[in-house]
Design an enzyme around this catalytic site. Structure first.
Site, PDB file in Angstrom:
ATOM      1  N   GLU A 234       0.817  -1.213   0.000  1.00 20.58           N
ATOM      2  CA  GLU A 234       0.000   0.000   0.000  1.00 20.58           C
ATOM      3  C   GLU A 234       0.855   1.270   0.000  1.00 20.58           C
ATOM      4  OE1 GLU A 234      -2.668  -1.137  -0.655  1.00 20.58           O
ATOM      5  OE2 GLU A 234      -3.172  -2.865   0.574  1.00 20.58           O
TER       6      GLU A 234
ATOM      7  N   ARG B 249       6.114   8.802  -7.181  1.00 25.81           N
ATOM      8  CA  ARG B 249       5.077   8.733  -8.223  1.00 25.81           C
ATOM      9  C   ARG B 249       4.855  10.101  -8.863  1.00 25.81           C
ATOM     10  NH1 ARG B 249      -0.153  10.197  -8.534  1.00 25.81           N
ATOM     11  NH2 ARG B 249      -0.140  10.822  -6.345  1.00 25.81           N
TER      12      ARG B 249
ATOM     13  N   GLY C  18     -11.704   4.903 -19.257  1.00 24.81           N
ATOM     14  CA  GLY C  18     -13.130   5.188 -19.383  1.00 24.81           C
ATOM     15  C   GLY C  18     -13.587   5.468 -20.799  1.00 24.81           C
TER      16      GLY C  18
ATOM     17  N   ASP D 192      -0.953  -0.789  -9.922  1.00 22.70           N
ATOM     18  CA  ASP D 192      -1.272  -2.195  -9.729  1.00 22.70           C
ATOM     19  C   ASP D 192      -1.270  -2.868 -11.098  1.00 22.70           C
ATOM     20  OD1 ASP D 192      -1.656  -2.094  -6.957  1.00 22.70           O
ATOM     21  OD2 ASP D 192      -3.724  -1.433  -7.195  1.00 22.70           O
TER      22      ASP D 192
ATOM     23  N   TRP E  93      -0.604   5.293  -0.069  1.00 28.79           N
ATOM     24  CA  TRP E  93      -1.155   5.800  -1.324  1.00 28.79           C
ATOM     25  C   TRP E  93      -2.665   5.600  -1.378  1.00 28.79           C
ATOM     26  CZ3 TRP E  93       0.036   2.774  -6.491  1.00 28.79           C
ATOM     27  CH2 TRP E  93      -0.437   1.470  -6.398  1.00 28.79           C
TER      28      TRP E  93
ATOM     29  N   ASP F 199      -5.059  -6.964   2.826  1.00 25.93           N
ATOM     30  CA  ASP F 199      -6.272  -7.133   2.015  1.00 25.93           C
ATOM     31  C   ASP F 199      -7.531  -7.201   2.868  1.00 25.93           C
ATOM     32  OD1 ASP F 199      -4.875  -7.982  -0.750  1.00 25.93           O
ATOM     33  OD2 ASP F 199      -3.876  -8.970   0.926  1.00 25.93           O
TER      34      ASP F 199
END
Length: 554
Positions: free
Chosen positions: A191, A285, A302, A376, A428, A487
């Site tokens: 994470e 990032r 999208g 991811d 994040w 998780d």
């Protein structure tokens, strides 16, 4: 690379919790099989294509030890064979069913899926049903870099004992060596969760250094170089912009940082410690390039031409429709057009490379400049069906351009991190802090984990000294690690399949406690049988005891 060209690092983080032998559908091994079919196999296929044509694709990719153990398991190979058979049977059944419902226009898409499934099934068989070895071979050929992570994706800053952090990282490092044949230089912090040194606890970078890791990735806001990204798609494109002059200081909400830092360089992470083993670097990032991909609402995923994730034909699980528009109801989705979607992916790759060049142009005076885009892995293919095609097209577009693609280690070897930086605490996730994992809905899990950690580390030294107790301690360690997976809290916090996450968390805690109680009470015969039974169910981390000893040694 020559001159002052800016480098580009694409970092992919592959992770799923342990689901083998814990059900199939709707929650269980199908999650793993879907990720393999939608993401890992298509990504492998594209990387092999790029290698064959001589296009460099130096992706930096991580597989968490818990995921890699599953992908290397014979149980997964059998589950994957059954999964392919089920999907191909759905293709065989679909034409007659579509004819009865008047949806014959969808028949070409059934052929599309049959062809794709057959091709990926052949690839799976060609690599002997072994994805781990396939990616390992790519690394051995110098095509990519595989990085490590913590054993089961434990949320390191919130673990109660430093021994638990050391165990997560020691297992992570040694399992990576066992499965991928090399010691990982980089670590994906679960994470991207970080905690600096405190009065009583060591900083996360100190644990990384002790475990032999040399760099990790961090979100921009922790370096005061941007804003929290949040969950996939939660922030519309344009809501976050890098401001070279002023940024919110995450350590002091409501106030402004004195000087925002650039996300376009690596930093030496400083915790103000003495005797730290080696230098640990952080790669930050890039807010702009990340959001262009991350937003499912206004970013690339999208687009109306791409495959619709949420509309699925049952039985069988085939997806036959496209996004069709931002506010189009599921019932009004139009048929998917693979050729058009492929063209859109190529167009978006071209746009993305132009975006990278724009960022690079702004940073052209910085000889150490780097644009880091971490995601991811499952975003590319599973959530965004065309994502693997987009990545391949991006690497093709980068050939001969001003931005030079490299692995994370290649960048840091050429440009060692010299500027010290003290990161803020956080992750994040949503809000940029720990609240996605520690909140009113999950506080009970941390209370139980804390007590479990205390009991395990109290029992461990004596159990290590007893030959009869060691197998029991090993399985207790596996159950503890599985209970620590971040998780479970994440699923509970999002409200998705909460019952499954709570059940799995409780199961692993219960089993660890039973084993630890038996160790403490000297009831080793019954505990040995229980440990054997649990080892067949949770079959991973064969050398976990060596990591337990390492965790106790410091």
């Amino acid at each position: 690379m020559t001159g002052n060209a800016v480098e580009f690092v694409l970092a992919l983080h592959s992770h799923l919790p342990y689901v083998l032998n814990h059900g199939r559908w709707p929650h269980g091994s199908d999650w793993l099989c879907e990720a393999a079919l939608d993401t890992y196999l298509p990504l492998l296929e594209r990387l092999e294509e790029l290698a064959a044509e001589g296009t460099a694709a130096p992706v930096t990719i991580g597989f968490t030890p818990v995921l890699a153990n599953q992908l290397a398991s014979p149980t997964f190979a059998r589950e994957m064979d059954a999964f392919f058979a089920q999907r191909l049977a759905a293709c065989d059944e679909a034409p007659a069913s579509l004819a009865t419902t008047g949806d014959q226009a969808l028949l070409p898409l059934v052929d599309f899926w049959r062809s794709r499934l057959g091709r990926l099934q052949t690839l799976f068989r060609t690599i002997d049903r072994d994805l781990v070895s396939a990616f390992r071979r790519l690394q051995e050929r110098g095509r990519l870099e595989i990085i490590g992570s913590a054993a089961t994706h434990g949320y390191l800053p919130l673990l109660a004992r430093d021994e638990s952090i050391r165990l997560q990282l020691a297992v992570g490092r040694e399992e990576h060596r066992r499965l991928f044949g090399a010691v990982p230089k980089g670590c994906w912090l679960p994470e991207c969760a970080y905690r600096p040194r405190g009065k009583k606890r060591r900083g996360i970078e100190e644990h990384l250094a002790d475990a032999g890791f040399r760099y990790f990735f961090t979100d921009a806001h922790l370096a005061r170089a941007g804003s929290p990204l949040g969950a996939y798609g939660d922030i519309p494109l344009g809501a976050e912009r890098f401001d070279a002059e002023r940024h919110d200081d995450p350590a002091a909400p409501g106030r402004r940082a004195k000087a925002a830092r650039s996300p376009y360089r690596g930093y030496r992470v400083s915790g103000g410690t003495r005797g730290q083993k080696g230098v640990v670097a952080a790669l930050v990032r890039d807010p702009r390039s990340s959001m262009q991909i991350w937003s499912r609402h206004q970013g690339y995923p999208g687009d109306e031409s791409y495959l619709e994730f949420h509309k699925i034909r049952w039985p069988g699980g085939l997806k036959l429709w496209r996004v069709s528009g931002a506010n189009v109801d599921l019932g009004a989705k139009r048929p998917y057009e693979p050729r058009v979607a492929s063209e859109r992916a190529a167009g978006h790759a071209s746009h993305f490379v132009h975006l990278l060049e724009g960022v690079a142009h702004e940073q052209r005076g910085d000889g150490d400049g780097v644009i880091v885009a971490p995601f991811d892995t499952e975003l590319f293919g599973h959530w965004w069906f065309e994502g693997a095609d987009f990545l391949a097209a991006t690497y093709r577009e980068l050939r001969g351009r001003a931005v030079h693609a490299v692995t994370a280690s290649q960048h840091l070897e050429a440009h060692p991190a010299r500027t010290a930086l003290q990161l803020a605490e956080g992750s994040w996730g949503a809000n940029g802090d720990h609240t996605m994992w520690l909140n009113d809905r999950t506080a009970w899990t941390w209370k139980r984990l804390s007590a479990l950690e205390e009991a395990f580390w109290e029992a461990a030294p004596a159990a290590l000294a007893s030959a009869a107790a060691r197998p029991v301690l090993a399985q207790a360690a596996r159950e503890l690690l599985l209970a620590q997976a971040s998780d479970w809290q994440f699923i509970i916090s999002t409200g998705a399949v909460v019952d499954y996450a709570e059940r799995r968390f409780t199961l692993h805690c219960d089993d660890a406690e039973r084993l630890i109680e038996a160790l403490s009470g000297g009831e080793l015969e019954g505990a040995g049988r229980l440990a054997d039974e649990l080892a067949r169910r949770d079959d991973l981390f064969p050398d976990v005891l060596a990591a337990v000893m390492q965790a106790l040694a410091r």
